[in-house]
Design a protein around this motif. Structure first.
Motif, short mmCIF file in Angstrom:
data_model
loop_
_atom_site.label_atom_id
_atom_site.label_comp_id
_atom_site.label_asym_id
_atom_site.label_seq_id
_atom_site.Cartn_x
_atom_site.Cartn_y
_atom_site.Cartn_z
N TYR A 148 0.74 -1.10 -0.02
CA TYR A 148 0.01 -0.04 0.06
C TYR A 148 0.90 1.24 0.01
O TYR A 148 0.45 2.44 0.50
CB TYR A 148 -1.08 0.02 1.17
CG TYR A 148 -1.65 -1.44 1.41
CD1 TYR A 148 -2.97 -1.28 0.40
CD2 TYR A 148 -1.56 -2.34 2.25
CE1 TYR A 148 -3.76 -2.34 0.40
CE2 TYR A 148 -2.18 -3.22 2.19
CZ TYR A 148 -3.57 -3.43 1.41
OH TYR A 148 -4.28 -4.60 1.37
N LEU A 149 2.18 1.04 -0.42
CA LEU A 149 2.96 2.16 -0.14
C LEU A 149 2.54 3.49 -1.13
O LEU A 149 2.52 4.52 -0.70
CB LEU A 149 4.32 1.94 -0.84
CG LEU A 149 5.55 2.76 -0.53
CD1 LEU A 149 5.57 3.16 1.07
CD2 LEU A 149 6.72 2.23 -0.96
N ALA A 150 1.91 3.25 -2.29
CA ALA A 150 1.38 4.44 -2.99
C ALA A 150 0.17 4.70 -2.57
O ALA A 150 -0.09 6.11 -3.03
CB ALA A 150 1.21 3.68 -4.65
N ASN A 151 -0.59 4.33 -1.78
CA ASN A 151 -1.85 4.92 -1.49
C ASN A 151 -1.74 5.56 -0.30
O ASN A 151 -2.60 6.31 0.15
CB ASN A 151 -2.70 3.74 -1.28
CG ASN A 151 -3.01 2.82 -2.23
OD1 ASN A 151 -2.48 3.15 -3.41
ND2 ASN A 151 -3.84 1.72 -2.29
N ILE A 152 -0.59 5.77 0.61
CA ILE A 152 -0.44 6.37 1.88
C ILE A 152 -0.34 7.94 1.61
O ILE A 152 0.38 8.40 0.87
CB ILE A 152 0.57 5.93 2.82
CG1 ILE A 152 0.41 4.36 3.05
CG2 ILE A 152 0.90 6.72 3.82
CD1 ILE A 152 1.77 3.58 3.93
N THR A 153 -1.07 8.61 2.33
CA THR A 153 -1.06 9.97 2.24
C THR A 153 -0.61 10.81 3.51
O THR A 153 -0.18 11.87 3.33
CB THR A 153 -2.58 10.69 1.99
OG1 THR A 153 -3.41 10.22 2.94
CG2 THR A 153 -3.15 10.23 0.74
N LYS A 154 -0.62 10.00 4.59
CA LYS A 154 -0.15 10.75 5.69
C LYS A 154 0.55 9.73 6.43
O LYS A 154 0.51 8.50 6.39
CB LYS A 154 -1.09 11.16 6.68
CG LYS A 154 -1.86 12.26 6.27
CD LYS A 154 -2.93 12.80 7.37
CE LYS A 154 -3.75 13.98 7.10
NZ LYS A 154 -4.71 14.09 7.93
N ALA A 155 2.09 10.12 6.89
CA ALA A 155 2.91 9.35 7.61
C ALA A 155 3.08 9.81 9.23
O ALA A 155 3.31 11.13 9.44
CB ALA A 155 4.22 9.25 7.20
N TYR A 156 2.90 9.06 10.08
CA TYR A 156 2.88 9.56 11.55
C TYR A 156 4.28 9.13 12.10
O TYR A 156 4.94 8.20 11.95
CB TYR A 156 1.95 8.76 12.32
CG TYR A 156 0.63 9.22 12.23
CD1 TYR A 156 -0.06 10.20 12.75
CD2 TYR A 156 -0.38 8.59 11.18
CE1 TYR A 156 -1.51 10.54 12.73
CE2 TYR A 156 -1.68 9.12 10.83
CZ TYR A 156 -1.89 10.14 11.78
OH TYR A 156 -3.12 10.48 11.45
N ASP A 157 4.91 10.16 12.86
CA ASP A 157 6.08 10.13 13.32
C ASP A 157 6.29 9.22 14.55
O ASP A 157 5.08 9.05 14.95
CB ASP A 157 6.63 11.49 13.61
CG ASP A 157 8.22 11.33 13.74
OD1 ASP A 157 8.81 10.35 13.62
OD2 ASP A 157 8.77 12.54 13.99
N THR A 158 7.36 8.86 15.13
CA THR A 158 7.47 8.10 16.00
C THR A 158 7.53 8.85 17.62
O THR A 158 7.33 8.04 18.62
CB THR A 158 8.63 7.16 16.05
OG1 THR A 158 9.93 7.95 15.92
CG2 THR A 158 8.61 5.92 14.90
N LYS A 159 7.42 10.06 17.32
CA LYS A 159 7.54 10.72 18.67
C LYS A 159 6.34 10.70 19.28
O LYS A 159 5.14 10.86 18.67
CB LYS A 159 8.03 12.30 18.18
CG LYS A 159 9.31 12.31 17.53
CD LYS A 159 9.56 13.76 17.19
CE LYS A 159 10.89 13.70 16.26
NZ LYS A 159 11.02 15.03 15.74
#
Length: 125
Positions: free
Chosen positions: A105-116
């Motif tokens: 699903y790499l092409a479909n991801i619009t937001k990434a959450y950081d690990t903080k």
């Protein structure tokens, strides 16, 4: 992390949120194998399930669950944080957990959450 996932699955981050409507988003979790828990949970936490037959209680310690199926740990944590109603199964179907970095699903991801902590959201360029 599980609380943020549950809120996103329910759609509480949207202005159109309605408790009776299913307006949540899909959530893709990667690197489930590298999840860390606080305190002594790694030694003390036990997952239970019952077959329905007498004497059918099964106990699985956290360490063994981490070896066998690390994505099940996240799935159970998020499942416990969702409301217990008819929408729960539908919302959990939108949770996709992968033990490693690779997923389709790499092409479909619009937001990434950081690990903080607290989790920070950033758009993917």
């Amino acid at each position: 992390m599980s609380t943020q996932i549950a809120l996103t699955l329910m759609g509480k981050h949207k202005p159109i949120y309605d408790p009776a409507a299913d307006c949540g988003d899909y959530v893709v979790v990667v690197n489930a194998r590298h999840v860390e828990v606080s305190g002594r949970k790694a030694e003390q936490k036990v997952y239970y399930r019952h077959s329905g037959y007498p004497g059918g209680l099964k106990e699985i310690p956290y360490a063994r669950m981490m070896e066998r199926n690390p994505s099940e740990i996240i799935w159970k944590a998020v499942s416990g944080m969702l409301p217990k109603n008819r929408l729960r199964a539908v919302r959990l179907d939108r949770l996709l957990v992968f033990p490693d970095e690779k997923h389709p699903y790499l092409a479909n991801i619009t937001k990434a959450y950081d690990t903080k902590i607290p989790l920070q959201c950033s758009p993917i360029e």
